[in-house]
Write an enzyme that holds these catalytic residues in place. Structure first.
Site, PDB file in Angstrom:
ATOM      1  N   TYR A  32      20.679   3.324 -42.217  1.00 39.58           N
ATOM      2  CA  TYR A  32      19.877   3.666 -41.083  1.00 39.58           C
ATOM      3  C   TYR A  32      18.613   3.883 -41.618  1.00 39.58           C
ATOM      4  O   TYR A  32      17.933   4.581 -41.210  1.00 39.58           O
ATOM      5  CB  TYR A  32      20.571   4.984 -40.451  1.00 39.58           C
ATOM      6  CG  TYR A  32      21.782   4.867 -39.588  1.00 39.58           C
ATOM      7  CD1 TYR A  32      21.699   4.301 -38.272  1.00 39.58           C
ATOM      8  CD2 TYR A  32      22.972   4.894 -40.006  1.00 39.58           C
ATOM      9  CE1 TYR A  32      22.744   4.281 -37.349  1.00 39.58           C
ATOM     10  CE2 TYR A  32      24.118   4.670 -39.313  1.00 39.58           C
ATOM     11  CZ  TYR A  32      23.892   4.154 -38.018  1.00 39.58           C
ATOM     12  OH  TYR A  32      24.775   4.018 -37.070  1.00 39.58           O
ATOM     13  N   TYR A 159      29.737   6.924 -29.251  1.00 44.21           N
ATOM     14  CA  TYR A 159      29.351   6.433 -30.642  1.00 44.21           C
ATOM     15  C   TYR A 159      30.770   6.514 -31.297  1.00 44.21           C
ATOM     16  O   TYR A 159      31.370   7.623 -31.508  1.00 44.21           O
ATOM     17  CB  TYR A 159      28.239   7.001 -31.507  1.00 44.21           C
ATOM     18  CG  TYR A 159      28.146   6.489 -32.859  1.00 44.21           C
ATOM     19  CD1 TYR A 159      27.829   5.163 -33.211  1.00 44.21           C
ATOM     20  CD2 TYR A 159      28.720   7.101 -33.792  1.00 44.21           C
ATOM     21  CE1 TYR A 159      27.476   4.845 -34.579  1.00 44.21           C
ATOM     22  CE2 TYR A 159      28.816   6.490 -35.137  1.00 44.21           C
ATOM     23  CZ  TYR A 159      28.143   5.395 -35.352  1.00 44.21           C
ATOM     24  OH  TYR A 159      28.051   4.990 -36.678  1.00 44.21           O
ATOM     25  N   ASP A 251      38.769  10.722 -29.822  1.00 38.94           N
ATOM     26  CA  ASP A 251      37.934  10.642 -31.096  1.00 38.94           C
ATOM     27  C   ASP A 251      37.193  11.967 -31.546  1.00 38.94           C
ATOM     28  O   ASP A 251      36.151  12.379 -31.063  1.00 38.94           O
ATOM     29  CB  ASP A 251      36.808   9.612 -30.917  1.00 38.94           C
ATOM     30  CG  ASP A 251      35.954   9.651 -32.340  1.00 38.94           C
ATOM     31  OD1 ASP A 251      36.241  10.182 -33.353  1.00 38.94           O
ATOM     32  OD2 ASP A 251      35.069   8.437 -32.381  1.00 38.94           O
ATOM     33  N   LYS A 280      34.992  13.294 -41.145  1.00 39.42           N
ATOM     34  CA  LYS A 280      34.090  14.316 -41.426  1.00 39.42           C
ATOM     35  C   LYS A 280      34.412  15.617 -42.092  1.00 39.42           C
ATOM     36  O   LYS A 280      34.654  15.620 -43.447  1.00 39.42           O
ATOM     37  CB  LYS A 280      33.296  14.440 -40.328  1.00 39.42           C
ATOM     38  CG  LYS A 280      32.410  13.307 -39.833  1.00 39.42           C
ATOM     39  CD  LYS A 280      31.349  13.518 -38.949  1.00 39.42           C
ATOM     40  CE  LYS A 280      30.507  12.171 -38.392  1.00 39.42           C
ATOM     41  NZ  LYS A 280      29.597  11.812 -39.268  1.00 39.42           N
TER      42      LYS A 280
HETATM   43  C1  LIG Z   1      32.672  10.550 -32.792  1.00 41.67           C
HETATM   44  C2  LIG Z   1      32.627   9.928 -34.067  1.00 41.67           C
HETATM   45  N1  LIG Z   1      33.353   8.790 -34.383  1.00 41.67           N
HETATM   46  C3  LIG Z   1      33.434   8.052 -35.306  1.00 41.67           C
HETATM   47  C4  LIG Z   1      32.311   7.948 -36.299  1.00 41.67           C
HETATM   48  C5  LIG Z   1      32.169   7.183 -37.345  1.00 41.67           C
HETATM   49  O1  LIG Z   1      32.608   8.159 -38.567  1.00 41.67           O
HETATM   50  P1  LIG Z   1      31.939   7.477 -40.281  1.00 41.67           P
HETATM   51  O2  LIG Z   1      30.453   7.410 -40.271  1.00 41.67           O
HETATM   52  O3  LIG Z   1      32.941   8.305 -41.221  1.00 41.67           O
HETATM   53  O4  LIG Z   1      32.366   5.684 -40.477  1.00 41.67           O
HETATM   54  C6  LIG Z   1      31.177   9.150 -36.316  1.00 41.67           C
HETATM   55  C7  LIG Z   1      30.203   9.176 -36.973  1.00 41.67           C
HETATM   56  O5  LIG Z   1      29.194   9.884 -36.856  1.00 41.67           O
HETATM   57  C8  LIG Z   1      31.283   9.956 -34.978  1.00 41.67           C
HETATM   58  O6  LIG Z   1      30.490  10.916 -34.699  1.00 41.67           O
END
Ligand SMILES: Cc1ncc(COP(=O)(O)O)c(C=O)c1O
Length: 438
Positions: A32, A159, A251, A280
Site C-alpha cells: 500500500y 473489504y 468475516d 489478525k
Molecule cells: C475483514 C477483513 N477480512 C480480511 C482481511 C485480509 O486480511 P489479511 O490482510 O491478513 O490478508 C482484512 C484485512 O484488513 C479484513 O479487515
C-alpha cells in the site's frame, strides 16, 4: 497550519534517515505504498506493550495495533516464550497425513468459544486466505451436492482481502480497479439501515436461489471506512438470507478476539454463521495464521468415496505449529478476566470521548463499537484518497503516536494493554487535530 509545520516534520524525517532506511529504499517494495512520493520509512528496532521504538530511541504509541493485529501489544514475553518452546520442539510439519498438538488444541479451544455450531477448523496463512477458503467451501458445498448455486452475495464497502477471490467479494474500489475485469461477478447490496431493510429483503428473496454464500463483516466494515451498522438489522437480513438456503460467511478477521467489546461480533447476533474467517488478533499479532471455521453440515458435504469432492486447498505452512502455539498463548491472555475488563474499559472511554467529539462541527458521524472509535473529518471529499490521512499520520508521528486514517476517516483501535496515560495522549492528539481542521 499544516504547511507551517512541514519544515519541522521534514527535519524529523531527515533525522530519522539512517542506513537501514537507505538500504530499505533500495531493496524493499512496501505494501500500500506509492514509492515515488512516500517519506522514508521509520526504522523500528523494538516494540514493548503499546510502544514502538525507532533507532533513535523515540517511541510511538501504536494506536492502530499495527494494522489491527497486536491485541496484546508488542514484545509480549508470555507469547514469546511459547513461540520459543514450540520452535525448539516442532517448528513445522506437512499438515496432510500428519497432525500435532498445537493445531488440535487450538481447534478445540476455538470451537469452544466461537459463536455458532462450528465443528471443524481449516488453517491457512492470513485473513485473505481464510476468506479464499471460505468462498471455495461455499461454492464447492453446492457443487458437491449437485445443486447450481454459484454466485456470492456481499456488502458494498466491504473489504475481505487482496487475493483474487477476496478482492472479488470486496467493493470495487481504488484497491481493485486494475483487476476489476478479472474479478468474478458478485451481487452487492448495501449494509442494512431502517430505511433500506425492506428493499434489501426483497433483493434477497429474488436473488437468493442462485446464491451460494453471503460474506459480511459483522457490525464493523474495517478497511471500507470503519463503517458501523446495527446488529438487529443484520440479524433480520441474515434470517432472510439463511431462509433462502444461502450459506452465511462471517468475516471476523478484524472484529474477532475482543475488538467489538465481546470476543466475537457474532455474539451480538442471534443468527449463527455457517462459516467464519479469523486471523489478525488470532496469534496476538505475532505470527501469520488464518482460520476458516465450518459447521458439520458443511464438512459432511465434502465426505465422499468420490475423491473429486475433496476440498483441494492447502498451503505449505498450513497449521504451522509455532503460529498455533502463539495463538494458544494469545487466547490465554485474551480470556484473562483482567484483559476482558480492559476491553470493556476501553469501550467506555471511547463512549465518553464520543460526547466530547459532539462539540466539533467538523467531526462527522462519530461512532464506536467496543475498542474501535472512528469519525470522519469534514475536510474535502470522503474516501481513501483524501489527503487528511497522510497529513494526520505525519502530525501524529511528530507527537509520538502512530495513527493511519483511511482517507478522512480517523480511527483509534489500540492494543488492549494500552495505559490510561497513553489513551489520554491519543485522545488529546485527536482533539488537537480536529481543532486544526475546524
Ligand atoms: C475483514 C477483513 N477480512 C480480511 C482481511 C485480509 O486480511 P489479511 O490482510 O491478513 O490478508 C482484512 C484485512 O484488513 C479484513 O479487515
Amino acid at each position: 497550519m499544516h504547511a507551517d509545520r512541514r519544515p519541522i516534520i521534514n527535519l524529523i524525517f531527515a533525522a530519522m534517515s539512517t542506513s537501514l532506511t537507505e538500504r530499505d529504499r533500495k531493496v524493499i517494495w512496501h505494501p500500500y505504498t506509492q514509492h515515488k512520493t512516500i517519506l522514508p520509512p521509520i526504522p523500528v528496532v523494538k516494540g514493548k506493550g503499546t510502544l514502538l521504538y525507532d533507532d533513535k530511541g523515540r517511541s510511538y504509541i501504536d494506536a492502530i495495533s499495527s494494522w489491527w493485529v497486536s491485541i496484546h501489544g508488542h514484545g509480549n514475553s508470555y507469547i514469546a516464550e511459547r513461540i520459543y518452546k514450540q520452535a525448539t520442539e516442532l517448528e513445522q510439519v506437512i499438515f496432510t497425513g500428519f497432525t500435532h498438538e498445537p493445531a488440535v488444541e487450538l481447534a478445540e479451544r476455538l470451537l469452544s468459544i466461537l459463536p455458532g455450531d462450528f465443528s471443524r477448523i481449516f488453517y491457512s496463512d492470513n485473513g485473505s486466505t481464510a476468506v479464499e477458503v471460505a468462498i471455495k467451501m461455499a461454492i464447492q458445498y453446492w457443487s458437491n451436492k449437485g445443486e447450481k448455486r454459484n454466485r456470492i452475495l456481499a456488502f458494498h464497502d466491504s473489504y475481505h482481502g487482496d487475493t483474487f477471490g477476496a478482492m472479488s467479494v470486496s467493493e470495487r474500489s481504488l484497491f481493485t480497479a486494475p483487476f476489476n475485469d478479472y474479478l468474478f461477478e458478485v451481487v452487492f447490496i448495501d449494509t442494512p439501515t431502517p430505511d433500506n431493510i425492506y428493499e434489501l429483503l426483497s433483493i434477497v428473496r429474488k436473488e437468493g436461489p442462485s446464491i451460494a454464500g453471503f460474506i459480511y463483516e459483522p457490525l464493523v466494515q474495517g478497511a471500507g471506512g470503519m463503517r458501523m451498522y446495527e446488529a438487529g438489522l443484520l440479524d433480520q437480513l441474515l434470517a432472510e438470507i439463511a431462509g433462502q438456503g444461502v450459506l452465511c460467511i462471517a468475516d471476523e478477521v478484524m472484529t474477532g478476539f475482543g475488538r467489538t467489546g465481546r470476543l466475537f461480533a457474532g455474539e451480538y447476533l442471534r443468527h449463527r454463521a455457517d462459516i467464519m474467517c479469523l486471523s489478525k488478533g488470532l496469534t496476538g499479532g505475532t505470527m501469520a495464521l488464518g482460520v476458516t471455521a465450518a459447521t458439520q453440515r458443511l464438512f459432511e458435504a465434502f465426505l465422499s468415496d468420490d475423491r473429486r469432492k475433496t476440498l483441494f486447498h492447502g498451503h505449505s505452512f498450513t497449521a504451522n505449529p509455532i503460529a498455533c502455539a502463539a495463538s494458544l498463548a494469545s487466547l490465554d491472555l485474551l480470556l484473562e478476566e483482567s484483559n476482558l475488563q480492559r476491553i470493556r474499559h476501553i469501550g467506555l472511554r471511547h463512549e465518553a470521548f464520543l460526547e466530547k467529539l459532539a462539540l466539533y462541527p467538523v467531526v462527522k458521524n462519530a461512532r464506536a463499537t467496543g475498542t474501535i472509535l472512528a469519525f470522519e473529518l469534514d475536510a474535502g471529499e470522503d474516501g481513501y484518497i483524501n489527503a487528511v490521512g497522510p497529513s494526520i499520520t505525519k502530525e501524529a508521528l511528530a507527537r509520538g503516536i502512530y495513527l493511519r486514517p483511511l482517507g478522512n476517516t480517523v480511527y483509534f483501535m489500540p492494543p488492549y494493554c494500552i495505559t490510561e496515560n497513553e489513551m489520554d495522549q491519543v485522545y488529546h492528539f485527536l482533539v488537537h487535530s480536529i481543532v486544526s481542521y475546524s
